[in-house]
Motif scaffolding. Structure first.
Motif, PDB file in Angstrom:
ATOM      1  N   GLN A  19       0.852  -1.186   0.000  1.00 27.14           N
ATOM      2  CA  GLN A  19       0.000   0.000   0.000  1.00 27.14           C
ATOM      3  C   GLN A  19       0.890   1.239   0.000  1.00 27.14           C
ATOM      4  O   GLN A  19       1.965   1.234   0.600  1.00 27.14           O
ATOM      5  N   GLU A  21       2.485   4.698   1.068  1.00 18.83           N
ATOM      6  CA  GLU A  21       2.692   5.363   2.351  1.00 18.83           C
ATOM      7  C   GLU A  21       2.134   6.785   2.261  1.00 18.83           C
ATOM      8  O   GLU A  21       2.439   7.504   1.319  1.00 18.83           O
ATOM      9  N   THR A  28      -2.666   9.778   0.619  1.00 17.50           N
ATOM     10  CA  THR A  28      -2.226   8.963  -0.522  1.00 17.50           C
ATOM     11  C   THR A  28      -2.677   9.567  -1.852  1.00 17.50           C
ATOM     12  O   THR A  28      -2.670   8.885  -2.874  1.00 17.50           O
ATOM     13  N   ARG A 101      15.958   8.642   2.077  1.00 19.32           N
ATOM     14  CA  ARG A 101      15.504   8.502   3.460  1.00 19.32           C
ATOM     15  C   ARG A 101      16.626   8.956   4.397  1.00 19.32           C
ATOM     16  O   ARG A 101      17.752   8.476   4.298  1.00 19.32           O
ATOM     17  N   HIS A 139       8.806   8.517  -2.402  1.00 17.99           N
ATOM     18  CA  HIS A 139       7.747   7.564  -2.082  1.00 17.99           C
ATOM     19  C   HIS A 139       7.248   6.834  -3.329  1.00 17.99           C
ATOM     20  O   HIS A 139       6.931   5.647  -3.273  1.00 17.99           O
ATOM     21  N   TYR A 143       7.353   2.877  -3.772  1.00 23.00           N
ATOM     22  CA  TYR A 143       6.076   2.202  -3.984  1.00 23.00           C
ATOM     23  C   TYR A 143       6.104   1.382  -5.282  1.00 23.00           C
ATOM     24  O   TYR A 143       5.664   0.235  -5.307  1.00 23.00           O
TER      25      TYR A 143
END
Length: 169
Positions: A19, A21, A28, A101, A139, A143
């Motif tokens: 899913q 983040e 989302t 990150r 992200h 993803y």
């Protein structure tokens, strides 16, 4: 049973696989740019710039307080340089955290510096929100990688691999 008519409770099935983040202020919506994504980006841009301007206004009052207290030109210069350097470092750290990150240990050790240089972080949010949701690129890459790995794991092979014909070279 969900009501007096006897209809059973039905929870919507969650999609299988990884899913996305949620991002701060965007949830989302960054996945498919839906549900007011553009308005949220505009709001983040305007909000971060307005808060940065208000913070500069407050810092101006603090500087005037130092002048009224007659602490001397060295201390006044030191305070200005401190805020400028901390803001520049916070901008750089925040900007780089949109593409990689950050290390949690380094993040906790820089907490004081980032607090002092909050104007730099706000400006980084402003500039990044002009092109995308802050952190969207990172992200999205994570993803998509997770989706590809999931799809590869669940894809079934056809046939028996033991009976696979070998090519003679």
């Amino acid at each position: 049973m969900s009501d007096a008519h006897g209809t059973p409770d039905r929870t919507p099935a969650t999609p299988s696989g990884p899913q996305p983040e949620p991002l701060r202020f965007f949830g989302t919506t960054w996945v498919d740019h839906s549900r007011g994504y553009a308005a949220r980006r505009l709001g983040v841009a305007v909000g971060s710039l307005a808060v940065a301007a208000a913070a500069c206004f407050v810092l101006r009052f603090a500087y005037q307080g130092l002048q009224i207290a007659a602490v001397g030109s060295f201390v006044s210069l030191l305070v200005v340089v401190m805020f400028a350097v901390c803001s520049a470092l916070a901008f750089g750290h925040t900007w780089s955290s949109f593409s990689t990150r950050p290390d949690p240990d380094r993040q906790s050790s820089l907490r004081g510096l980032l607090t002092i240089g909050f104007i730099g972080s706000l400006l980084a949010y402003f500039f990044r929100s002009l092109t995308e949701a802050p952190g969207e690129k990172l992200h999205r890459a994570e993803y998509e990688t997770a989706r590809e790995e999931y799809d590869r794991r669940v894809t079934r092979r056809s046939g028996n691999p033991a009976r696979k014909r070998r090519r003679d070279a």
